[in-house]
Scaffold this active site. Structure first.
Site, PDB file in Angstrom:
ATOM      1  N   GLU A 289       0.827  -1.206   0.000  1.00 52.65           N
ATOM      2  CA  GLU A 289       0.000   0.000   0.000  1.00 52.65           C
ATOM      3  C   GLU A 289       0.865   1.260   0.000  1.00 52.65           C
ATOM      4  OE1 GLU A 289      -2.855  -0.160   3.200  1.00 52.65           O
ATOM      5  OE2 GLU A 289      -4.185  -1.498   2.071  1.00 52.65           O
ATOM      6  N   GLU A 381      -6.330  -7.000  -1.355  1.00 52.42           N
ATOM      7  CA  GLU A 381      -6.700  -6.880   0.063  1.00 52.42           C
ATOM      8  C   GLU A 381      -7.985  -6.076   0.177  1.00 52.42           C
ATOM      9  OE1 GLU A 381      -3.638  -5.587   2.850  1.00 52.42           O
ATOM     10  OE2 GLU A 381      -5.132  -4.419   3.935  1.00 52.42           O
TER      11      GLU A 381
END
Length: 463
Positions: A289, A381
């Site tokens: 991320e 995710e």
């Protein structure tokens, strides 16, 4: 998992003793144990002067609470370098692996998976004289058949995947959607990933994939590169044995600029790509991320890491994180156009999109709907709750998201297959201390919802 054999296999993987065992262990039958136990020993990879091995111990006798596995290394040059799922020690040729708190109890018929990495300079014969708590392990062991095309598992049906247009496609060049679960940080929840839990994930949950979240910071990879690399490889093998795909997640989060970990990423991916290049089930996720950083910086990182993987594994699918916590920039006030107009200069890649259903709703779904016609997307995710990982499950938003991903054939992995004390976890706290990973009594509200979605039949096209 195979009972005691699984435990031994895990220890081998954890300690990185694979090279120690040599090709003889790979080709030959598993080590055998006495009436009280059996041992399944497998060299999962070997390289010049080193190897990684898995040891699975199955308790065939009375229940034990606290165990020690011992065995002998036949060649004087063989050394244990590092191990996992047990406390490992070596004195001369004698090796000892002692249970940890979370796996110290073995019921009759229960198994534990261990692993280690090793080194050697001479021959590399397999270990001998396995014993559990002083009782020789002589129970016979059958080697499970390898996963082969047509065996009905996700990997067996689809084979090696590739990107075609904006889709993830199988060996028949047909778009497919993979549905599965992500681990939590393996440095914190290693006890949740064992033979029983992965058997449940593959057979009861009918998951297509396991995402292996290897944090780089936060007591992760940077503290023990060899150990974490070995643990990831061990989980790749466990997923492969069950016909599931494995997403190797280089879990960068803080700091948010992936270039901070560029050298670590090159080292890690060079190692795992060389080791797993021959497998059909591996997908690489190179930056979890990215945040607080421009898309240009993320793209630069990707274009330096991807060639490292391609040098060893030219055909595997690679997932590239996007800015704004892999939101295609939406969480930073941007949108998918920055990627569409300035894509990564590489082929056979996909772009990550992450969401948490209670926090990310219509605007995020609209961005995915637009982007899906122009970019290959993979939701590596997502959570059913808020972006903190906590709060109340948002069933309506989660259902809207999953229906959209099904419609667009976008693959996904849910956060998390763990018993973490947060509402995003699939299991109630304490579940990973036992052996039940499927019944309603151990599942959280989130786990119940995800299991019901993932376990519905796949529709993988084969012509």
């Amino acid at each position: 998992m195979k009972r005691l054999l699984a435990l031994l296999a895990a220890c081998v993987t954890a300690l990185g003793l694979t090279g120690l065992l040599g090709p003889q262990a790979v080709a030959g039958p598993r080590a055998v144990a006495a009436a009280g136990c059996r041992v399944d020993y497998t060299v999962t990879s070997q390289w010049q002067g080193g190897f990684q091995a898995g040891v699975k111990i199955t308790n065939l006798g009375a229940p034990v609470s606290g165990w020690t596995l011992t065995f002998a290394l036949p060649d004087a040059s063989q050394k244990i370098v590092q191990g996992w799922n047990a406390t490992w020690s070596q004195s001369g040729s004698a090796v000892t692996a002692t249970a940890l708190d979370w796996n110290r109890t073995l019921a009759t018929g229960a198994a534990a998976d261990l692993g280690f990495t090793g080194s050697f300079t001479g021959a590399n014969p397999k270990p001998t004289a396995f014993a559990l708590n002083g009782v020789a392990c002589t129970g016979s062991v059958e080697e499970p058949p390898p996963t082969t095309p047509g065996d009905g598992t996700p990997v067996g049906v689809n084979g090696r995947l590739h990107v075609c247009g904006v889709h993830l496609c199988n060996q028949y060049d047909r778009p497919v959607q993979l549905r599965g679960m992500s681990t939590h940080g393996i440095q914190w929840f290693s006890k949740c990933y064992n033979t029983a839990s992965l058997d449940a994930l593959a057979k009861d949950w009918k998951s297509d994939l396991l995402r292996i979240a290897m944090y780089v910071q936060e007591d992760g990879y940077e503290t023990d590169p060899a150990g974490f690399t070995g643990r990831v490889n061990g989980l790749v093998d466990m997923a492969e044995a069950r016909g599931m795909y494995a997403v190797i997640d280089f879990h960068t989060l803080t700091p948010g600029d992936p270039n901070y970990n560029l050298d670590r990423a090159k080292t890690f991916f060079a190692s795992v790509a060389a080791r797993n290049a021959g497998k059909k089930n591996v997908i690489y996720e190179i930056a979890n991320e990215p945040n607080g950083v421009s898309w240009t910086a993320v793209k630069s990182y990707a274009e330096q890491v991807i060639p490292v993987i391609r040098a060893a594994d030219p055909d595997a699918v690679i997932i590239v994180g996007t800015r704004g916590w892999s939101s295609l920039g939406v969480s930073d006030g941007s949108n998918e156009s920055e990627v569409v107009n300035n894509p990564v200069n590489a082929t056979n890649i996909m772009y990550a999109f992450h969401f948490y259903a209670a926090s990310h709703k219509d605007a995020y779904r609209a961005a995915v709907s637009r982007a899906a016609s122009q970019l290959p997307l993979f939701v590596s995710e997502f959570g059913t709750v808020s972006a903190t990982g906590g709060g109340t499950l948002d069933r309506a938003s989660t259902t809207a998201w999953l229906d959209l991903l099904d419609q667009l054939k976008i693959s996904y992995a849910n956060w998390t297959y763990s018993d973490a004390p947060e509402s995003s976890a699939a299991f109630r706290p304490g579940t990973c201390d036992g052996g039940d990973y499927s019944s309603s009594g151990v599942l959280t509200e989130s786990g119940t919802l995800l299991k019901s979605r993932i376990s519905t039949p796949d529709s993988f096209p084969t012509n």
